[in-house]
Scaffold this motif. Sequence first.
Motif, short mmCIF file in Angstrom:
data_model
loop_
_atom_site.label_atom_id
_atom_site.label_comp_id
_atom_site.label_asym_id
_atom_site.label_seq_id
_atom_site.Cartn_x
_atom_site.Cartn_y
_atom_site.Cartn_z
N ASP A 268 -1.84 90.57 -1.28
CA ASP A 268 -0.59 90.90 -0.60
C ASP A 268 0.03 89.62 -0.03
OD1 ASP A 268 -1.03 93.57 -1.12
OD2 ASP A 268 -1.54 94.11 0.95
N GLU A 269 1.31 89.68 0.25
CA GLU A 269 2.00 88.56 0.91
C GLU A 269 2.76 89.10 2.12
OE1 GLU A 269 4.10 84.92 -1.02
OE2 GLU A 269 5.69 86.38 -0.62
N ILE A 270 2.56 88.44 3.26
CA ILE A 270 3.17 88.85 4.52
C ILE A 270 4.29 87.87 4.87
CG2 ILE A 270 2.75 89.32 6.96
CD1 ILE A 270 -0.31 89.44 6.09
N GLU A 271 5.46 88.42 5.17
CA GLU A 271 6.61 87.59 5.51
C GLU A 271 7.15 88.04 6.86
OE1 GLU A 271 10.89 87.61 3.61
OE2 GLU A 271 9.51 86.50 2.30
N ILE A 272 7.11 87.15 7.84
CA ILE A 272 7.55 87.45 9.19
C ILE A 272 8.73 86.55 9.53
CG2 ILE A 272 6.91 87.48 11.63
CD1 ILE A 272 3.96 87.69 10.66
N ASP A 273 9.80 87.16 10.01
CA ASP A 273 10.99 86.39 10.39
C ASP A 273 11.34 86.70 11.84
OD1 ASP A 273 13.53 84.82 9.20
OD2 ASP A 273 14.22 86.32 10.63
N ILE A 274 11.60 85.66 12.63
CA ILE A 274 12.09 85.84 13.99
C ILE A 274 13.39 85.05 14.13
CG2 ILE A 274 11.68 85.52 16.45
CD1 ILE A 274 8.76 85.92 16.02
N GLU A 275 14.40 85.74 14.59
CA GLU A 275 15.72 85.15 14.77
C GLU A 275 15.64 83.83 15.54
OE1 GLU A 275 19.82 86.38 17.22
OE2 GLU A 275 18.12 87.77 17.08
N GLY A 276 16.27 82.82 14.98
CA GLY A 276 16.34 81.52 15.67
C GLY A 276 15.13 80.64 15.47
N ILE A 277 14.09 81.16 14.85
CA ILE A 277 12.88 80.35 14.64
C ILE A 277 12.67 80.09 13.15
CG2 ILE A 277 10.39 80.18 14.98
CD1 ILE A 277 10.68 81.88 17.48
N GLY A 278 12.65 81.14 12.34
CA GLY A 278 12.46 80.95 10.91
C GLY A 278 11.61 82.05 10.31
N THR A 279 10.97 81.71 9.19
CA THR A 279 10.16 82.67 8.44
C THR A 279 8.76 82.11 8.21
OG1 THR A 279 12.13 83.52 7.32
CG2 THR A 279 10.01 84.07 6.35
N LEU A 280 7.76 82.90 8.52
CA LEU A 280 6.36 82.54 8.30
C LEU A 280 5.83 83.42 7.18
CD1 LEU A 280 3.69 81.12 9.07
CD2 LEU A 280 3.36 82.92 10.81
N THR A 281 5.36 82.80 6.11
CA THR A 281 4.87 83.54 4.94
C THR A 281 3.43 83.17 4.67
OG1 THR A 281 7.10 83.56 3.97
CG2 THR A 281 5.25 84.02 2.50
N ASN A 282 2.58 84.19 4.46
CA ASN A 282 1.17 83.96 4.16
C ASN A 282 0.66 84.97 3.15
OD1 ASN A 282 1.35 83.46 7.45
ND2 ASN A 282 0.18 81.89 6.39
N PRO A 283 -0.04 84.51 2.10
CA PRO A 283 -0.77 85.44 1.24
C PRO A 283 -2.04 85.92 1.95
CG PRO A 283 -1.21 83.20 0.55
CD PRO A 283 -0.20 83.12 1.68
N VAL A 284 -2.67 86.94 1.39
CA VAL A 284 -3.84 87.57 2.00
C VAL A 284 -5.06 87.35 1.11
CG1 VAL A 284 -4.86 89.75 2.78
CG2 VAL A 284 -2.43 89.31 3.15
N THR A 285 -6.18 87.00 1.73
CA THR A 285 -7.44 86.87 1.01
C THR A 285 -8.54 87.56 1.81
OG1 THR A 285 -8.88 85.29 -0.14
CG2 THR A 285 -8.18 84.69 2.08
#
Length: 287
Positions: A268-285
């Motif tokens: 799976d791939e997790i994508e987290i976005d917070i306004e004004g900061i950016g996007t953090l993306t991580n695959p899962v293992t």
Amino acid sequence: MRYFRVTRGSDQRLVASDGETAYDLTSASGGPATVEELLASADEARQGLDESAEAYLDDAEECEFDDDDVVLPVEPPEVWASGVTYQISEEARQEESDKPDVYIDVYESERPEIFFKATPSRTVGPDEAVGIRADSTWDTPEPELGVVLFDGEMVGFTIGNDMSSRSIEGENPLYLPQAKVYDRCCSLGPCVVSLSEVDDPHDLEMTMQIHRDGEVAYEGTTNTSEMVRTCEELTSYLTRHNVVPRLTVLLTGTALVPEGDFTLREGDEIEIDIEGIGTLTNPVTTV
């Protein structure tokens, strides 16, 4: 300003971006290589983070970078986290636990839940894999606003992913450390944003998507205005009678919890976005 740690061959550089231009602060004479070095310089000069960075801009090289160049923005000796700071989080904890009253008590009490989350060896950066435990059957990400502390004071914000084993914690709340602290249990990034860049940390839109086999398996949106605690309050409780490292990150809790028995899978791939900061993306293992 937003502060990124960027790879350049075998080197890592500290890059400051004002949204239009990126500056390689490390290229300046005596320029810092990490956010921690910049914070130490700011503290010595009794300046704010951005004010300290501006002292290097005239001598710093302008640069370009892409997402593949960005690595873990800070390496705090300790990452701490907060729980049950949103109503949906309190509801999710009740759902997973045979002892739901303890979560109701925390949600309604003056004292928040603060717990130890990760060390540098357990923390990953953007595009690095986060972990799900092989001995867990129910695993979810927890997207959170992260407060960056220096000498116990708030100096900026980042995005955090507080990976959690809901099956382990659900067996017994005393298993919380095993549900929360393990290999690759935390991710931070993609940058550190200074306090002056964020008008109100309690009014930021937060979204999360979980991608599986090329499709969106989960999508949710919330706002930090739904928090029942403030960043200042959580910081105060963390630092009471507790000497934290000079550089520390405190995660402030989640309101985005996948419904029902949804569980993460390897790949799976997790994508987290917070306004004004950016996007953090991580695959899962699996770890």
